[in-house]
Motif scaffolding. Sequence first.
Motif, PDB file in Angstrom:
ATOM      1  N   MET A   1      -1.835 -58.406 -51.352  1.00 25.24           N
ATOM      2  CA  MET A   1      -2.904 -59.463 -51.032  1.00 25.24           C
ATOM      3  C   MET A   1      -3.379 -60.340 -52.272  1.00 25.24           C
ATOM      4  O   MET A   1      -3.573 -61.719 -52.121  1.00 25.24           O
ATOM      5  N   THR A   2      -3.239 -59.772 -53.375  1.00 23.47           N
ATOM      6  CA  THR A   2      -3.310 -60.750 -54.613  1.00 23.47           C
ATOM      7  C   THR A   2      -2.218 -61.701 -54.743  1.00 23.47           C
ATOM      8  O   THR A   2      -2.264 -63.013 -54.981  1.00 23.47           O
ATOM      9  N   LEU A   3      -0.996 -61.289 -54.523  1.00 23.82           N
ATOM     10  CA  LEU A   3       0.167 -62.232 -54.683  1.00 23.82           C
ATOM     11  C   LEU A   3      -0.095 -63.283 -53.496  1.00 23.82           C
ATOM     12  O   LEU A   3       0.331 -64.615 -53.666  1.00 23.82           O
ATOM     13  N   LEU A   4      -0.502 -63.085 -52.145  1.00 25.61           N
ATOM     14  CA  LEU A   4      -0.564 -64.009 -51.124  1.00 25.61           C
ATOM     15  C   LEU A   4      -1.655 -64.941 -51.647  1.00 25.61           C
ATOM     16  O   LEU A   4      -1.469 -66.274 -51.477  1.00 25.61           O
ATOM     17  N   LYS A  10      -1.573 -71.825 -55.534  1.00 29.89           N
ATOM     18  CA  LYS A  10      -0.455 -72.594 -56.241  1.00 29.89           C
ATOM     19  C   LYS A  10       0.120 -73.721 -55.269  1.00 29.89           C
ATOM     20  O   LYS A  10       0.144 -74.790 -55.594  1.00 29.89           O
ATOM     21  N   LEU A  11      -0.097 -73.280 -54.012  1.00 32.41           N
ATOM     22  CA  LEU A  11       0.522 -74.318 -52.688  1.00 32.41           C
ATOM     23  C   LEU A  11      -0.289 -75.360 -52.622  1.00 32.41           C
ATOM     24  O   LEU A  11      -0.139 -76.771 -52.484  1.00 32.41           O
ATOM     25  N   VAL A  12      -1.899 -75.138 -52.358  1.00 28.95           N
ATOM     26  CA  VAL A  12      -2.501 -76.234 -51.994  1.00 28.95           C
ATOM     27  C   VAL A  12      -3.227 -76.786 -53.393  1.00 28.95           C
ATOM     28  O   VAL A  12      -4.038 -77.690 -53.209  1.00 28.95           O
ATOM     29  N   SER A  13      -3.046 -76.393 -54.248  1.00 29.72           N
ATOM     30  CA  SER A  13      -3.433 -77.066 -55.642  1.00 29.72           C
ATOM     31  C   SER A  13      -2.538 -78.361 -56.078  1.00 29.72           C
ATOM     32  O   SER A  13      -2.815 -78.996 -56.957  1.00 29.72           O
ATOM     33  N   ALA A  68       8.034 -75.954 -52.817  1.00 31.04           N
ATOM     34  CA  ALA A  68       7.255 -74.786 -53.259  1.00 31.04           C
ATOM     35  C   ALA A  68       7.782 -73.838 -54.317  1.00 31.04           C
ATOM     36  O   ALA A  68       7.304 -73.131 -55.189  1.00 31.04           O
ATOM     37  N   VAL A  69       9.365 -73.808 -54.167  1.00 34.05           N
ATOM     38  CA  VAL A  69      10.128 -72.786 -55.232  1.00 34.05           C
ATOM     39  C   VAL A  69      10.743 -73.739 -56.374  1.00 34.05           C
ATOM     40  O   VAL A  69      10.579 -73.457 -57.398  1.00 34.05           O
ATOM     41  N   THR A  70      11.380 -74.856 -55.873  1.00 30.40           N
ATOM     42  CA  THR A  70      11.943 -75.825 -56.849  1.00 30.40           C
ATOM     43  C   THR A  70      11.203 -76.255 -58.020  1.00 30.40           C
ATOM     44  O   THR A  70      11.659 -76.360 -59.164  1.00 30.40           O
ATOM     45  N   THR A  71       9.843 -76.662 -57.580  1.00 35.49           N
ATOM     46  CA  THR A  71       9.027 -77.472 -58.352  1.00 35.49           C
ATOM     47  C   THR A  71       8.647 -76.409 -59.756  1.00 35.49           C
ATOM     48  O   THR A  71       8.462 -76.601 -60.915  1.00 35.49           O
ATOM     49  N   GLU A  72       8.491 -75.056 -59.217  1.00 32.68           N
ATOM     50  CA  GLU A  72       8.295 -73.913 -60.292  1.00 32.68           C
ATOM     51  C   GLU A  72       9.576 -73.859 -61.201  1.00 32.68           C
ATOM     52  O   GLU A  72       9.174 -73.636 -62.506  1.00 32.68           O
ATOM     53  N   SER A  85       3.945 -60.199 -61.828  1.00 28.77           N
ATOM     54  CA  SER A  85       3.830 -59.353 -60.673  1.00 28.77           C
ATOM     55  C   SER A  85       4.926 -57.986 -60.815  1.00 28.77           C
ATOM     56  O   SER A  85       5.759 -58.498 -61.957  1.00 28.77           O
ATOM     57  N   PRO A  86       4.686 -57.053 -60.262  1.00 29.91           N
ATOM     58  CA  PRO A  86       5.725 -55.871 -60.654  1.00 29.91           C
ATOM     59  C   PRO A  86       6.998 -56.440 -60.353  1.00 29.91           C
ATOM     60  O   PRO A  86       7.911 -55.822 -61.172  1.00 29.91           O
ATOM     61  N   GLY A  87       7.369 -57.005 -59.342  1.00 33.83           N
ATOM     62  CA  GLY A  87       8.966 -57.334 -59.039  1.00 33.83           C
ATOM     63  C   GLY A  87       9.116 -58.949 -58.512  1.00 33.83           C
ATOM     64  O   GLY A  87       7.976 -59.368 -57.963  1.00 33.83           O
ATOM     65  N   ARG A  88      10.096 -59.502 -58.630  1.00 36.50           N
ATOM     66  CA  ARG A  88      10.326 -60.644 -58.082  1.00 36.50           C
ATOM     67  C   ARG A  88      10.248 -60.729 -56.742  1.00 36.50           C
ATOM     68  O   ARG A  88      10.061 -61.884 -56.260  1.00 36.50           O
ATOM     69  N   THR A  89      10.758 -59.639 -56.131  1.00 36.74           N
ATOM     70  CA  THR A  89      10.876 -59.820 -54.785  1.00 36.74           C
ATOM     71  C   THR A  89       9.452 -59.989 -54.146  1.00 36.74           C
ATOM     72  O   THR A  89       9.320 -61.031 -53.075  1.00 36.74           O
ATOM     73  N   GLY A  90       8.679 -59.369 -54.328  1.00 37.92           N
ATOM     74  CA  GLY A  90       7.274 -59.631 -53.853  1.00 37.92           C
ATOM     75  C   GLY A  90       6.786 -60.865 -53.962  1.00 37.92           C
ATOM     76  O   GLY A  90       5.826 -61.331 -53.178  1.00 37.92           O
ATOM     77  N   THR A  91       6.892 -61.617 -55.169  1.00 37.40           N
ATOM     78  CA  THR A  91       6.602 -63.018 -55.338  1.00 37.40           C
ATOM     79  C   THR A  91       7.288 -63.895 -54.554  1.00 37.40           C
ATOM     80  O   THR A  91       6.716 -64.885 -53.804  1.00 37.40           O
ATOM     81  N   LEU A  92       8.516 -63.858 -54.161  1.00 43.94           N
ATOM     82  CA  LEU A  92       9.205 -64.662 -53.264  1.00 43.94           C
ATOM     83  C   LEU A  92       8.855 -64.563 -51.893  1.00 43.94           C
ATOM     84  O   LEU A  92       8.682 -65.304 -51.210  1.00 43.94           O
ATOM     85  N   VAL A  93       8.713 -63.175 -51.461  1.00 47.35           N
ATOM     86  CA  VAL A  93       8.221 -62.893 -49.915  1.00 47.35           C
ATOM     87  C   VAL A  93       6.934 -63.604 -49.743  1.00 47.35           C
ATOM     88  O   VAL A  93       6.506 -63.933 -48.589  1.00 47.35           O
ATOM     89  N   ALA A  94       5.992 -63.167 -50.702  1.00 45.52           N
ATOM     90  CA  ALA A  94       4.736 -63.738 -50.575  1.00 45.52           C
ATOM     91  C   ALA A  94       4.597 -65.134 -50.513  1.00 45.52           C
ATOM     92  O   ALA A  94       3.737 -65.932 -49.786  1.00 45.52           O
ATOM     93  N   LYS A  95       5.386 -65.814 -51.309  1.00 46.97           N
ATOM     94  CA  LYS A  95       5.488 -67.440 -51.244  1.00 46.97           C
ATOM     95  C   LYS A  95       6.135 -67.740 -49.841  1.00 46.97           C
ATOM     96  O   LYS A  95       5.348 -68.810 -49.368  1.00 46.97           O
TER      97      LYS A  95
END
Length: 254
Positions: A1-4, A10-13, A68-72, A85-95
């Motif tokens: 939930m924290t990742l979400l 990040k998206l709305v800001s 949302a990805v390429t800007t980062e 985050s513990p893993g990159r997978t969670g970050t990308l899936v949450a995004k």
Amino acid sequence: MTLLAVERMKLVSTRSPWWCAALALLLTTGFAALMAATAVPEVPLTVASTQFGYRFGMTVVMVMAALAVTTEYRFGTIRASFLGSPGRTGTLVAKAAVVAVVALVLGELAGFGSWGIAKLVDPGADLALQTAYEWRAVAGVGLVYAAAAVLAVGVGAIVRHTAGAVSVLLIWSFLVEGLVQLVPRVGDDVFRWLPFNVADKFITGDPDPSARDVVYGPPPADAVLGPWPALAYFAGIAAVVLAAAVVAVNRRDA
């Protein structure tokens, strides 16, 4: 939930998602108003024709998702995201999940907004939502937008550059799929299985029997699948692209 929550903030800001959302709604409802204003008895306004601009809105939504990805990657903030985050997978899936929800909402606003604007411009038109086809043509826009957004996030994570990711999405959806039909013998058969043509089947293809001719809206898709299997197929392709992006992100340096 924290990742979400982090991905939502990040998206709305940033400004680009808001501009993309406004443009997507403007394009879809603008085309609906145009179709309603130019309707004549020989070419009547139908539920299908109110969604004439849905493909253009989907393009803008995919651009938003890719950004949302390429800007980062462009500004280097992706490194902080991965470190947090513990893993990159969670970050990308949450995004992808956050962008998909936003795309779903935009799609529903675009679908029902286009239908409502058309009814206001041409109050005498028969735009009642009675059949399953008519409901899919309007309410189904959000589902297609959500799957397209996930696909765009995957492409953005694989390509990592804004211009490259946007070019891939636009060229494939507007040019490559159409050119495949020109290939002798097998072109038409291959085209029936290409992702965006299949997605169109959910919105415009295989309508329930009614008096409304769908040729006055977006061209009916000739994909071989039925409407709901077509949506599942498109969503499956989006999931495969996202999975490939997860593999690529975990193997490459940020």
